[in-house]
Design an enzyme around this catalytic site. Sequence first.
Site, PDB file in Angstrom:
ATOM      1  N   ARG A 164       4.249  -0.211  11.108  1.00 22.78           N
ATOM      2  CA  ARG A 164       4.235   0.598   9.883  1.00 22.78           C
ATOM      3  C   ARG A 164       4.719   2.031  10.103  1.00 22.78           C
ATOM      4  NH1 ARG A 164       1.277  -1.559   5.108  1.00 22.78           N
ATOM      5  NH2 ARG A 164       1.618  -3.773   5.415  1.00 22.78           N
ATOM      6  N   ARG A 203       4.274   5.165   3.988  1.00 28.52           N
ATOM      7  CA  ARG A 203       3.589   6.252   3.271  1.00 28.52           C
ATOM      8  C   ARG A 203       3.050   7.384   4.131  1.00 28.52           C
ATOM      9  NH1 ARG A 203      -0.398   2.837  -0.242  1.00 28.52           N
ATOM     10  NH2 ARG A 203      -0.174   1.577   1.622  1.00 28.52           N
ATOM     11  N   ARG A 207      10.108   7.358  -2.633  1.00 31.58           N
ATOM     12  CA  ARG A 207       9.409   6.398  -3.494  1.00 31.58           C
ATOM     13  C   ARG A 207       9.081   6.962  -4.867  1.00 31.58           C
ATOM     14  NH1 ARG A 207       7.288   3.421  -4.979  1.00 31.58           N
ATOM     15  NH2 ARG A 207       5.438   2.428  -4.182  1.00 31.58           N
ATOM     16  N   ASP A 251       9.028  -6.438   3.562  1.00 30.96           N
ATOM     17  CA  ASP A 251       7.634  -6.879   3.509  1.00 30.96           C
ATOM     18  C   ASP A 251       7.574  -8.356   3.848  1.00 30.96           C
ATOM     19  OD1 ASP A 251       4.903  -5.617   2.377  1.00 30.96           O
ATOM     20  OD2 ASP A 251       4.952  -7.782   2.014  1.00 30.96           O
ATOM     21  N   TYR A 282      -1.855 -15.335   1.284  1.00 30.46           N
ATOM     22  CA  TYR A 282      -1.453 -14.694   0.025  1.00 30.46           C
ATOM     23  C   TYR A 282      -1.041 -15.730  -1.015  1.00 30.46           C
ATOM     24  CZ  TYR A 282      -1.644 -10.259   2.455  1.00 30.46           C
ATOM     25  OH  TYR A 282      -2.088  -9.163   3.142  1.00 30.46           O
TER      26      TYR A 282
HETATM   27  O1  CP3 Z   1       7.474   0.315   9.199  1.00 27.95           O
HETATM   28  C1  CP3 Z   1       7.221  -0.908   9.125  1.00 27.95           C
HETATM   29  O2  CP3 Z   1       6.357  -1.415   9.851  1.00 27.95           O
HETATM   30  C2  CP3 Z   1       8.021  -1.774   8.171  1.00 27.95           C
HETATM   31  C3  CP3 Z   1       7.431  -1.954   6.901  1.00 27.95           C
HETATM   32  C4  CP3 Z   1       6.420  -3.031   6.554  1.00 27.95           C
HETATM   33  C5  CP3 Z   1       5.835  -3.089   5.258  1.00 27.95           C
HETATM   34  N1  CP3 Z   1       5.084  -4.227   5.174  1.00 27.95           N
HETATM   35  C6  CP3 Z   1       6.056  -2.107   4.192  1.00 27.95           C
HETATM   36  C7  CP3 Z   1       5.069  -1.965   3.111  1.00 27.95           C
HETATM   37  C8  CP3 Z   1       5.942  -4.137   7.270  1.00 27.95           C
HETATM   38  C9  CP3 Z   1       6.212  -4.548   8.715  1.00 27.95           C
HETATM   39  C10 CP3 Z   1       5.098  -4.887   6.379  1.00 27.95           C
HETATM   40  C11 CP3 Z   1       4.436  -6.162   6.741  1.00 27.95           C
HETATM   41  C12 CP3 Z   1       3.268  -6.618   5.974  1.00 27.95           C
HETATM   42  N2  CP3 Z   1       3.109  -6.636   4.613  1.00 27.95           N
HETATM   43  C13 CP3 Z   1       2.124  -7.223   6.537  1.00 27.95           C
HETATM   44  C14 CP3 Z   1       1.925  -7.525   7.991  1.00 27.95           C
HETATM   45  C15 CP3 Z   1       1.618  -6.293   8.757  1.00 27.95           C
HETATM   46  C16 CP3 Z   1       0.186  -5.924   8.763  1.00 27.95           C
HETATM   47  O3  CP3 Z   1      -0.082  -4.758   8.438  1.00 27.95           O
HETATM   48  O4  CP3 Z   1      -0.656  -6.743   9.145  1.00 27.95           O
HETATM   49  C17 CP3 Z   1       1.249  -7.553   5.487  1.00 27.95           C
HETATM   50  C18 CP3 Z   1      -0.114  -8.200   5.612  1.00 27.95           C
HETATM   51  C19 CP3 Z   1       1.887  -7.188   4.278  1.00 27.95           C
HETATM   52  C20 CP3 Z   1       1.394  -7.394   2.894  1.00 27.95           C
HETATM   53  C21 CP3 Z   1       1.279  -6.103   2.192  1.00 27.95           C
HETATM   54  N3  CP3 Z   1       2.355  -5.405   1.657  1.00 27.95           N
HETATM   55  C22 CP3 Z   1       0.125  -5.340   1.938  1.00 27.95           C
HETATM   56  C23 CP3 Z   1      -1.290  -5.757   2.367  1.00 27.95           C
HETATM   57  C24 CP3 Z   1       0.518  -4.174   1.249  1.00 27.95           C
HETATM   58  C25 CP3 Z   1      -0.347  -3.072   0.717  1.00 27.95           C
HETATM   59  C26 CP3 Z   1      -0.427  -2.131   1.873  1.00 27.95           C
HETATM   60  C27 CP3 Z   1      -1.141  -0.887   1.571  1.00 27.95           C
HETATM   61  O5  CP3 Z   1      -1.302  -0.155   2.589  1.00 27.95           O
HETATM   62  O6  CP3 Z   1      -1.494  -0.556   0.443  1.00 27.95           O
HETATM   63  C28 CP3 Z   1       1.931  -4.220   1.097  1.00 27.95           C
HETATM   64  C29 CP3 Z   1       2.812  -3.204   0.481  1.00 27.95           C
HETATM   65  C30 CP3 Z   1       3.633  -2.418   1.442  1.00 27.95           C
HETATM   66  N4  CP3 Z   1       4.399  -2.961   2.418  1.00 27.95           N
HETATM   67  C31 CP3 Z   1       3.778  -0.993   1.473  1.00 27.95           C
HETATM   68  C32 CP3 Z   1       4.687  -0.715   2.503  1.00 27.95           C
HETATM   69  C33 CP3 Z   1       5.218   0.644   2.906  1.00 27.95           C
HETATM   70  C34 CP3 Z   1       3.131  -0.006   0.508  1.00 27.95           C
HETATM   71  C35 CP3 Z   1       3.988   0.025  -0.726  1.00 27.95           C
HETATM   72  C36 CP3 Z   1       4.341   1.429  -1.183  1.00 27.95           C
HETATM   73  O7  CP3 Z   1       5.253   2.037  -0.604  1.00 27.95           O
HETATM   74  O8  CP3 Z   1       3.709   1.905  -2.113  1.00 27.95           O
END
Ligand code: CP3
Length: 341
Positions: free
Chosen positions: A25, A29, A38, A74, A149
């Site tokens: 990540r 954010r 964003r 994602d 999911y």
């Molecule tokens: O920098 C990186 O690592 C690349 C970006 C990345 C995102 N999602 C961007 C994202 C990666 C590798 C993911 C993978 C992901 N997505 C996982 C596996 C990784 C982990 O953390 O276990 C999972 C379970 C998801 C599903 C998901 N997508 C969730 C639970 C959420 C909400 C996250 C939150 O913190 O609120 C997302 C949305 C998401 N994916 C965001 C980002 C930057 C937030 C969206 C925004 O910008 O508002």
Amino acid sequence: MNSRERFQAACRNGKVDRPPVWLMRQAGRTLPEYRELRANHSFWDVCRTPELAAEVTMQPLRRFPIDAAIIFSDILVVPDAMGMNIEFTPAPVIDQTIETMEDVKALKRPDVEKALGYVAGALKEVRSQLGSERALIGFAGAPYTLACYMVDGMGKKGFVKTRGMMYSHPELMHALMDKVTDVLIDYLTMQVESGIDAFQVFDSWGGDLPPDQFEAFALPYVARIMERLKGKGAASIYYVNGIGNVLELASQAGSDVLGVDWRISMEDVRRRLPGRVVQGNLDPTALYGNPEDIGNRVHRILDATGGQGHILNLGHGLNPSTPIEGIDAFVRSVSTWKKSS
Ligand code: CP3
């Protein structure tokens, strides 16, 4: 040795001048420049527009001396491409979840070049910006974590529907996992052809399973992915959140690198799996501490692996409120570590 060479060597247990470092990540954010972008573009717009996804992917590389970029996307783009409608609020919302065999049959096996070509476009754009200096990592969700999911939707309350389905309708769960796995193999193959050095399979909820259910439902499908992607030109990383419970089993999936969360000590990992190439595993909340403390904790992890066969990372993704100084201290401490002989 440049970053890309260092990263590639570490994935294969080769000699390195220092262990490579990146953060789960790292794009997102935590960075003000991401939040700024964003403000004008939805999350889906960023994912689906290769120039925007590439820009966000590059943001952390401009700030920190990290060795690898991870493509901004994602894990849920795959169920979306299979015909499920995913919204981000920012937590993912899925209205029509999988409940019956008919639901599984109705899922599409998409042509990944058409349905997910935007990810290939973003990877190629990042690769051209990176040149051969730094490594590029692609990724996908593990079949079990995606099923969480697809069956539970919002993903609260420990994914009870998904875990319950494994006991009440095992054939239905296997049919779902089987179909998702086929799409993941196509999707990761496309990513390899788009220029990645490695891909990470995220099993974010795999550690919630008792070992026998992990072995029966999660492991075989990840093993199939690893088997099918072997020899295609990219290294593989299998990350399991909560891996301590299933460490030896997860190792059998056959990935080049095993991603380890923060709940287990690296000393323990080395004892249980000597010689295994690992990635991790600082507690992401350690980055709220002071720089000296962060450095000491990183050095202790590096002492445990001797910096050999080890990619330094956090044990899970960065939290959005992490102080930038903490990230900086984390990244820099890999260069202040001295191997004790
Ligand atoms: O920098 C990186 O690592 C690349 C970006 C990345 C995102 N999602 C961007 C994202 C990666 C590798 C993911 C993978 C992901 N997505 C996982 C596996 C990784 C982990 O953390 O276990 C999972 C379970 C998801 C599903 C998901 N997508 C969730 C639970 C959420 C909400 C996250 C939150 O913190 O609120 C997302 C949305 C998401 N994916 C965001 C980002 C930057 C937030 C969206 C925004 O910008 O508002």
